[in-house]
Design a protein around this motif. Structure first.
Motif, PDB file in Angstrom:
ATOM      1  N   LEU A 179       0.841  -1.197   0.000  1.00  0.00           N
ATOM      2  CA  LEU A 179       0.000   0.000   0.000  1.00  0.00           C
ATOM      3  C   LEU A 179       0.873   1.244   0.000  1.00  0.00           C
ATOM      4  CD1 LEU A 179      -2.948   1.045   0.188  1.00  0.00           C
ATOM      5  CD2 LEU A 179      -2.605   1.195   2.659  1.00  0.00           C
ATOM      6  N   SER A 180       0.551   2.174  -0.872  1.00  0.00           N
ATOM      7  CA  SER A 180       1.231   3.458  -0.911  1.00  0.00           C
ATOM      8  C   SER A 180       0.208   4.509  -1.315  1.00  0.00           C
ATOM      9  CB  SER A 180       2.401   3.425  -1.904  1.00  0.00           C
ATOM     10  OG  SER A 180       1.938   3.153  -3.220  1.00  0.00           O
ATOM     11  N   GLY A 181       0.611   5.762  -1.292  1.00  0.00           N
ATOM     12  CA  GLY A 181      -0.325   6.803  -1.687  1.00  0.00           C
ATOM     13  C   GLY A 181       0.120   8.170  -1.256  1.00  0.00           C
ATOM     14  N   ARG A 182      -0.809   9.100  -1.326  1.00  0.00           N
ATOM     15  CA  ARG A 182      -0.535  10.465  -0.895  1.00  0.00           C
ATOM     16  C   ARG A 182      -1.841  11.123  -0.474  1.00  0.00           C
ATOM     17  NH1 ARG A 182       0.015  11.074  -6.720  1.00  0.00           N
ATOM     18  NH2 ARG A 182      -1.464  12.611  -7.537  1.00  0.00           N
ATOM     19  N   ALA A 183      -1.722  12.139   0.341  1.00  0.00           N
ATOM     20  CA  ALA A 183      -2.878  12.887   0.814  1.00  0.00           C
ATOM     21  C   ALA A 183      -2.482  14.351   0.938  1.00  0.00           C
ATOM     22  CB  ALA A 183      -3.374  12.356   2.152  1.00  0.00           C
ATOM     23  N   GLU A 184      -3.464  15.234   0.831  1.00  0.00           N
ATOM     24  CA  GLU A 184      -3.164  16.662   0.896  1.00  0.00           C
ATOM     25  C   GLU A 184      -4.367  17.423   1.428  1.00  0.00           C
ATOM     26  OE1 GLU A 184      -2.242  20.284  -2.275  1.00  0.00           O
ATOM     27  OE2 GLU A 184      -1.221  18.345  -2.566  1.00  0.00           O
ATOM     28  N   LEU A 185      -4.096  18.404   2.276  1.00  0.00           N
ATOM     29  CA  LEU A 185      -5.079  19.379   2.719  1.00  0.00           C
ATOM     30  C   LEU A 185      -4.529  20.759   2.405  1.00  0.00           C
ATOM     31  CD1 LEU A 185      -6.071  17.971   6.238  1.00  0.00           C
ATOM     32  CD2 LEU A 185      -7.455  17.899   4.148  1.00  0.00           C
ATOM     33  N   ARG A 186      -5.377  21.635   1.863  1.00  0.00           N
ATOM     34  CA  ARG A 186      -4.902  22.979   1.517  1.00  0.00           C
ATOM     35  C   ARG A 186      -6.011  23.997   1.654  1.00  0.00           C
ATOM     36  NH1 ARG A 186      -2.713  24.707  -3.841  1.00  0.00           N
ATOM     37  NH2 ARG A 186      -1.400  22.884  -3.682  1.00  0.00           N
ATOM     38  N   GLY A 187      -5.598  25.248   1.825  1.00  0.00           N
ATOM     39  CA  GLY A 187      -6.514  26.381   1.835  1.00  0.00           C
ATOM     40  C   GLY A 187      -5.923  27.500   0.998  1.00  0.00           C
ATOM     41  N   ASN A 188      -6.736  28.536   0.758  1.00  0.00           N
ATOM     42  CA  ASN A 188      -6.271  29.677  -0.029  1.00  0.00           C
ATOM     43  C   ASN A 188      -7.016  30.913   0.453  1.00  0.00           C
ATOM     44  OD1 ASN A 188      -5.717  31.599  -2.151  1.00  0.00           O
ATOM     45  ND2 ASN A 188      -5.131  29.864  -3.437  1.00  0.00           N
ATOM     46  N   THR A 189      -6.257  31.967   0.726  1.00  0.00           N
ATOM     47  CA  THR A 189      -6.844  33.161   1.320  1.00  0.00           C
ATOM     48  C   THR A 189      -7.711  33.940   0.346  1.00  0.00           C
ATOM     49  OG1 THR A 189      -4.867  34.466   0.733  1.00  0.00           O
ATOM     50  CG2 THR A 189      -4.904  33.405   2.906  1.00  0.00           C
ATOM     51  N   VAL A 190      -7.434  33.874  -0.965  1.00  0.00           N
ATOM     52  CA  VAL A 190      -8.147  34.721  -1.920  1.00  0.00           C
ATOM     53  C   VAL A 190      -9.592  34.294  -2.101  1.00  0.00           C
ATOM     54  CG1 VAL A 190      -7.676  33.491  -4.091  1.00  0.00           C
ATOM     55  CG2 VAL A 190      -7.776  35.997  -4.069  1.00  0.00           C
ATOM     56  N   SER A 191      -9.870  32.994  -1.856  1.00  0.00           N
ATOM     57  CA  SER A 191     -11.225  32.485  -2.077  1.00  0.00           C
ATOM     58  C   SER A 191     -11.741  31.666  -0.892  1.00  0.00           C
ATOM     59  CB  SER A 191     -11.257  31.607  -3.334  1.00  0.00           C
ATOM     60  OG  SER A 191     -10.358  30.517  -3.192  1.00  0.00           O
ATOM     61  N   ASP A 192     -11.003  31.696   0.229  1.00  0.00           N
ATOM     62  CA  ASP A 192     -11.353  30.858   1.387  1.00  0.00           C
ATOM     63  C   ASP A 192     -11.492  29.401   0.969  1.00  0.00           C
ATOM     64  OD1 ASP A 192     -11.449  33.170   2.953  1.00  0.00           O
ATOM     65  OD2 ASP A 192     -13.534  33.517   2.401  1.00  0.00           O
ATOM     66  N   GLU A 193     -10.559  28.948   0.153  1.00  0.00           N
ATOM     67  CA  GLU A 193     -10.603  27.582  -0.383  1.00  0.00           C
ATOM     68  C   GLU A 193     -10.386  26.548   0.709  1.00  0.00           C
ATOM     69  OE1 GLU A 193      -8.011  24.666  -3.364  1.00  0.00           O
ATOM     70  OE2 GLU A 193      -7.599  26.809  -3.291  1.00  0.00           O
ATOM     71  N   ARG A 194     -11.074  25.420   0.564  1.00  0.00           N
ATOM     72  CA  ARG A 194     -10.906  24.262   1.436  1.00  0.00           C
ATOM     73  C   ARG A 194     -10.849  23.039   0.524  1.00  0.00           C
ATOM     74  NH1 ARG A 194     -14.313  27.934   2.840  1.00  0.00           N
ATOM     75  NH2 ARG A 194     -16.028  26.904   1.740  1.00  0.00           N
ATOM     76  N   THR A 195      -9.682  22.448   0.380  1.00  0.00           N
ATOM     77  CA  THR A 195      -9.496  21.315  -0.516  1.00  0.00           C
ATOM     78  C   THR A 195      -8.836  20.167   0.229  1.00  0.00           C
ATOM     79  OG1 THR A 195      -9.305  22.681  -2.514  1.00  0.00           O
ATOM     80  CG2 THR A 195      -8.338  20.489  -2.618  1.00  0.00           C
ATOM     81  N   GLY A 196      -9.325  18.960  -0.003  1.00  0.00           N
ATOM     82  CA  GLY A 196      -8.711  17.758   0.532  1.00  0.00           C
ATOM     83  C   GLY A 196      -8.620  16.694  -0.542  1.00  0.00           C
ATOM     84  N   MET A 197      -7.532  15.949  -0.542  1.00  0.00           N
ATOM     85  CA  MET A 197      -7.317  14.919  -1.544  1.00  0.00           C
ATOM     86  C   MET A 197      -6.667  13.711  -0.900  1.00  0.00           C
ATOM     87  SD  MET A 197      -4.784  13.353  -3.550  1.00  0.00           S
ATOM     88  CE  MET A 197      -3.413  14.469  -3.799  1.00  0.00           C
ATOM     89  N   LEU A 198      -7.086  12.508  -1.330  1.00  0.00           N
ATOM     90  CA  LEU A 198      -6.503  11.263  -0.853  1.00  0.00           C
ATOM     91  C   LEU A 198      -6.369  10.311  -2.027  1.00  0.00           C
ATOM     92  CD1 LEU A 198      -5.621   9.261   1.404  1.00  0.00           C
ATOM     93  CD2 LEU A 198      -8.049   8.631   1.588  1.00  0.00           C
ATOM     94  N   ARG A 199      -5.210   9.665  -2.135  1.00  0.00           N
ATOM     95  CA  ARG A 199      -4.988   8.654  -3.166  1.00  0.00           C
ATOM     96  C   ARG A 199      -4.315   7.444  -2.539  1.00  0.00           C
ATOM     97  NH1 ARG A 199      -1.948   8.847  -9.027  1.00  0.00           N
ATOM     98  NH2 ARG A 199      -1.286   6.676  -9.040  1.00  0.00           N
ATOM     99  N   LEU A 200      -4.780   6.248  -2.922  1.00  0.00           N
ATOM    100  CA  LEU A 200      -4.203   4.998  -2.452  1.00  0.00           C
ATOM    101  C   LEU A 200      -3.867   4.107  -3.642  1.00  0.00           C
ATOM    102  CD1 LEU A 200      -6.652   4.154   0.479  1.00  0.00           C
ATOM    103  CD2 LEU A 200      -4.335   5.090   0.675  1.00  0.00           C
TER     104      LEU A 200
END
Length: 696
Positions: A179-200
C-alpha cells in the motif's frame, strides 16, 4: 452559490492515519514518486505517444509537467495549471473554467485527454463549459504542441493535453505493505478555499488497485479592482472586493483495478466528476418595459434590470477499460487497447431554476500495435473510433441534438540514421454528423507529419517539423442558430463549411552544456479555410450576430526557455529560469488580426534548494495586446509575481511536506486577452495557498 462547507473531516482523518502507517510502508510506485527526490523532466516518459519516449527523445515539440513543478502550479482548472509552460495559456472564463490555449489555438482544436482517451465532455461547445478533468489528481500532464492529428484525429489540429492519473494500474506496487499513496489538505486566502485529496495505490501478487478522492469548496474570490473594466471602487469600505458568483464546489473520485502478469495486464476503472460553479459577469438582464418610462425619475439612464446569477452544475460518470499484451505475435512488441464510456450532463441554472440542459453520451475506443524493428524502422499503427450523442434542451439550446461518429486509422514510424533521427506519420479519418432536422454532414480528412532531430553535437540538437493536418467542422460550427449568452452573441452556423487545413513548418534548437540548458523554437502555420466566429455588425434579440465562417489565416510564433545553475554550495542550489513566447494570428490577404490571440510574455523564476527546503520567486510580464480583431478591444499589459516555499521531512518511510504558495503578490489588475470575460471578471488578487502533504 450555496456556501455550506463540504465535509472535509474524512479526508483529514485519512491524512492523520498516515501518522500511524507502518514504518515499512513504501513509497508510491507510480513514476517512482516524484515528490521524494528531484527528477529530470526530460527523462519522463510521454505516454500520449504509442512509442512512449522521453521528452528528450521526441522529435516533436512536447512538454511534461510533473513532480514539484506540478505541485507548485496545480490549480482549479487545467489551463491555469499549465499556464507557466511556454506556448500555453488559459482561456480564463472565471475560476471554474480554464481550458488550455496552445500557441493561440483552443476549443475544438485542442484535444484534452484522460490517460490517452478524450475527456468526452462538452467543453468545446461553449466557452463557459469546463473540462471534466481534475488536475489535483494527476501524476503528470503531457502537452503535445502543434498538430497531434495523426495520433488523436482532427480535434487535435492545434495540439493535445494528456492528463495521466494512474487510475488503471499497470504494475503492482513495489512495497512491503502493498500500500502506498498520498494525501493533501490545503486552503487559499483569496477564495477561502478548502481542498482535501486522498490517493491509495495497493495490491499484491497479480492484483493492483487505485483509489482517489477529492473535495473542494471556495467562496467568491477577492479582486484588486472592480469587476467591470474602467470602473472604480466607490468608497473605501470594501465594496466590490469580491467577484460575485465566482464560487466553486467540486467532488471527484475514482476506483480502478487490474490483473497484471508477465505478458500483459487488463484493468478497469469507474470515476465521477461533480462540480457546481458560478459564471461571473454572466448575469442575464431582463428589461422591464414601462410605457410611462419618461414619467419616472431615474438616477441612471438605463432600463430597470433584474440580474440573475448563472451557475453550471456539471456531472460526469465514466467507465474505462484498458489492457495490453506484450510480445503478442511475431514481429510485434505489444498490442494494447483502451475503451471509455461516459455519461455527461450539465445544467445551466438561473437563480436556481433550470434554464438549459446539455448532455453528452460518448464512447471512445482505441487499438494500438507496436511492431518490432523492421529494416531499421520502429513504429506503431492503430485504429480509433469515437461516438458522441449530444443534446441541448432549454432556453439557450442554440445547437440542435446531434450524433457524431469518427473512425480513424493511423501510422507512426521512426528511424535513427546515426546522428539523425526521422519520424513519419499519417492518419485518415471519416467523420459523420447527423443533426436533428439537418442534412447529414460527412468529411474525410487526411493528415501527414514529418519530424527530424539532428544531433549536431553532444550538447546541441536541432529539430524541425513539417505537418499537413485537416480538421472536420464540429456540430456547433455547422448548425448553431440562436442566442449564446456565454459569448454574448447570436451565433449562426454554416452547414456548407468545408474541412480546415493547416500546413506547419517549425525549427527548434536544444542546447545543454554544464550548468546551462536552453531551447527555442519558431513556427509558421498557414491555414486554408480557417473556421472562426466573425462579427457581422448586425443585431438579433439585442445581441450582436456572429457567423461561423471560413477564411485563410496564418499563425507565426516563437518560444524560448533557458535555465542556468547559478551556484551549488553549502548555502544551497540556485537555479535561474528565463522564458518567453509570442504568437500572432492573422487572416491572410489583409483580413486583419484574429480574436483572443494571447499576448506576448516574458518571465523569470529563481529557485533555491537546501536539504528539505525549497523555494522560488518568479514574475511573468504579459504585454499589452493591441493587435486585435474588428469589434475587439485591446487589453492592457500586466505583471504577475509569485513565490513558493516548501519543507519536506520523513518520519520512518512516510514523507511529510508543508507548503506556502503566493500568487499575484503585488495585487495587480490582470485581464487576459484570451478571456471572453476580460472586461467583466479580472483574475484573482493576492492569494496565499497553504497546506500539508503526506507521501507514504
Amino acid at each position: 452559490m450555496n456556501r455550506k462547507h463540504l465535509p472535509l473531516h474524512p479526508l483529514a482523518a485519512a491524512l492523520a492515519l498516515t501518522l500511524t502507517a507502518p514504518a515499512h510502508a513504501g513509497i508510491a510506485a507510480d513514476a517512482g514518486d516524484p515528490h521524494r527526490e528531484a527528477i529530470r523532466l526530460d527523462a519522463l516518459i510521454v505516454t500520449a505517444t504509442p512509442l512512449q519516449q522521453s521528452v528528450e527523445d521526441l522529435a516533436r515539440p512536447a512538454e511534461v509537467l510533473a513532480g514539484e513543478a506540478l505541485d507548485a502550479h496545480k490549480s482549479n482548472s487545467l489551463g491555469e495549471t499549465l499556464s507557466r509552460l511556454t506556448g500555453v495559456q488559459s482561456s480564463a472564463f472565471g475560476p471554474g473554467v480554464g481550458r488550455p490555449v496552445i500557441r493561440g489555438l483552443d476549443g475544438a482544436r485542442v484535444q484534452v485527454l484522460a490517460n490517452g482517451l478524450p475527456a468526452l465532455d462538452a467543453s468545446t461547445v461553449s466557452a463557459d463549459h469546463a473540462n471534466s478533468i481534475e488536475p489535483f489528481l494527476a501524476d503528470q500532464i503531457e502537452v503535445l504542441k502543434g498538430p497531434a492529428t495523426l495520433l488523436y484525429g482532427s480535434g487535435a489540429i492545434g495540439g493535445a493535453v494528456n492528463v495521466v492519473d494512474g487510475r488503471i494500474p499497470q504494475r503492482v506496487p513495489d512495497t512491503d505493505s502493498g500500500l502506498s499513496g498520498r494525501a493533501e489538505l490545503r486552503g487559499n486566502t483569496v477564495s477561502d478555499e478548502r481542498t482535501g485529496m486522498l490517493r491509495l495505490d495497493g495490491g499484491g501478487g497479480n492484483f493492483a488497485f487505485n483509489a482517489s478522492l477529492l473535495s473542494r469548496e471556495t467562496d467568491d474570490f477577492r479582486i484588486p479592482v472592480p469587476a467591470e473594466a474602467g470602473h472604480h471602487f466607490d468608497d473605501g469600505h470594501g465594496h466590490g472586493e469580491r467577484l460575485e458568483n465566482s464560487a466553486i464546489r467540486t467532488k471527484a473520485a475514482s476506483f480502478g483495478a487490474s490483473l497484471i502478469g508477465e505478458r500483459g495486464f487488463i484493468g478497469a476503472s469507474y470515476s465521477f466528476f461533480d462540480t457546481l460553479y458560478g459564471v461571473p459577469g454572466h448575469a442575464h438582464g431582463h428589461d422591464d418595459d414601462h410605457d410611462d418610462h419618461d414619467d419616472h425619475d431615474h438616477d441612471h439612464d438605463h432600463h430597470d434590470e433584474h440580474e440573475e446569477d448563472v451557475r453550471i452544475d456539471l456531472r460526469q460518470k465514466r467507465v474505462d477499460v484498458r489492457g495490453a499484451l506484450y510480445q503478442p505475435f511475431a514481429g510485434h512488441e505489444s498490442l494494447s487497447f483502451r475503451l471509455a464510456r461516459n455519461d455527461y450532463e450539465h445544467v445551466e441554472l438561473e437563480d436556481d431554476e433550470i434554464s438549459t440542459v446539455f448532455a453528452n453520451k460518448g464512447t471512445e475506443g482505441r487499438i494500438e500495435a507496436v511492431h518490432a524493428e523492421l529494416g531499421g524502422w520502429r513504429g506503431a499503427y492503430g485504429l480509433q473510433y469515437g461516438r458522441r450523442d449530444f443534446s441541448a434542451e432549454g432556453e439557450e439550446a442554440f445547437v440542435p441534438p446531434s450524433l457524431s461518429r469518427d473512425l480513424g486509422l493511423f501510422l507512426l514510424e521512426e528511424r535513427d540514421f546515426g546522428a539523425f533521427k526521422l519520424e513519419l506519420g499519417g492518419r485518415l479519418d471519416r467523420v459523420k454528423i447527423d443533426a436533428e432536422d439537418e442534412p447529414t454532414a460527412k468529411f474525410d480528412t487526411a493528415s501527414f507529419s514529418l519530424a527530424g532531430k539532428w544531433r549536431a553535437g553532444e550538447d546541441l540538437h536541432v529539430l524541425f517539423g513539417l505537418d499537413r493536418a485537416e480538421r472536420a467542422p464540429t456540430a456547433e460550427e455547422l448548425y448553431s442558430d440562436g442566442p449564446h449568452l456565454a459569448t454574448r452573441s447570436f451565433e449562426i452556423g454554416d452547414e456548407d463549411l468545408d474541412t480546415e487545413v493547416a500546413n506547419r513548418i517549425e525549427l527548434g534548437l536544444h542546447w545543454h552544456h554544464g550548468r546551462f540548458d536552453a531551447k527555442a523554437s519558431a513556427y509558421h502555420t498557414r491555414f486554408s479555410d480557417f473556421i472562426y466566429l466573425a462579427d457581422t455588425g448586425e443585431e438579433e434579440d439585442h445581441l450582436p450576430v456572429r457567423q461561423w465562417t471560413q477564411a485563410d489565416a496564418r499563425f507565426n510564433g516563437i518560444e524560448a526557455e533557458a535555465t542556468v545553475r547559478l551556484a551549488e554550495n553549502a548555502q544551497g542550489t540556485w537555479d535561474l529560469r528565463l522564458f518567453g513566447d509570442a504568437v500572432r494570428g492573422r487572416l491572410r490577404d489583409g483580413g486583419g488580426d484574429l480574436p483572443r490571440i494571447p499576448a506576448a510574455r516574458l518571465g523569470a523564476d529563481l529557485r533555491w534548494e537546501l536539504g528539505g527546503w525549497r523555494a522560488s520567486l518568479g514574475a511573468v510580464r504579459h504585454a499589452r495586446q493591441d493587435r486585435v480583431a474588428d469589434f475587439e478591444d485591446a487589453s492592457a499589459g500586466y505583471t504577475l509575481v509569485d513565490a513558493h516555499l516548501a519543507y519536506h521531512w520523513d518520519v520512518g518511510n512516510v514523507g511529510w511536506e508543508v507548503f506556502l504558495d503566493g500568487t499575484n503578490l503585488t495585487d495587480r489588475e490582470a485581464r487576459p486577452h484570451t478571456s471572453l470575460l476580460k472586461d467583466l471578471a479580472p483574475l484573482p488578487g493576492r492569494a496565499i495557498a497553504f497546506g500539508i502533504r503526506a507521501l507514504f
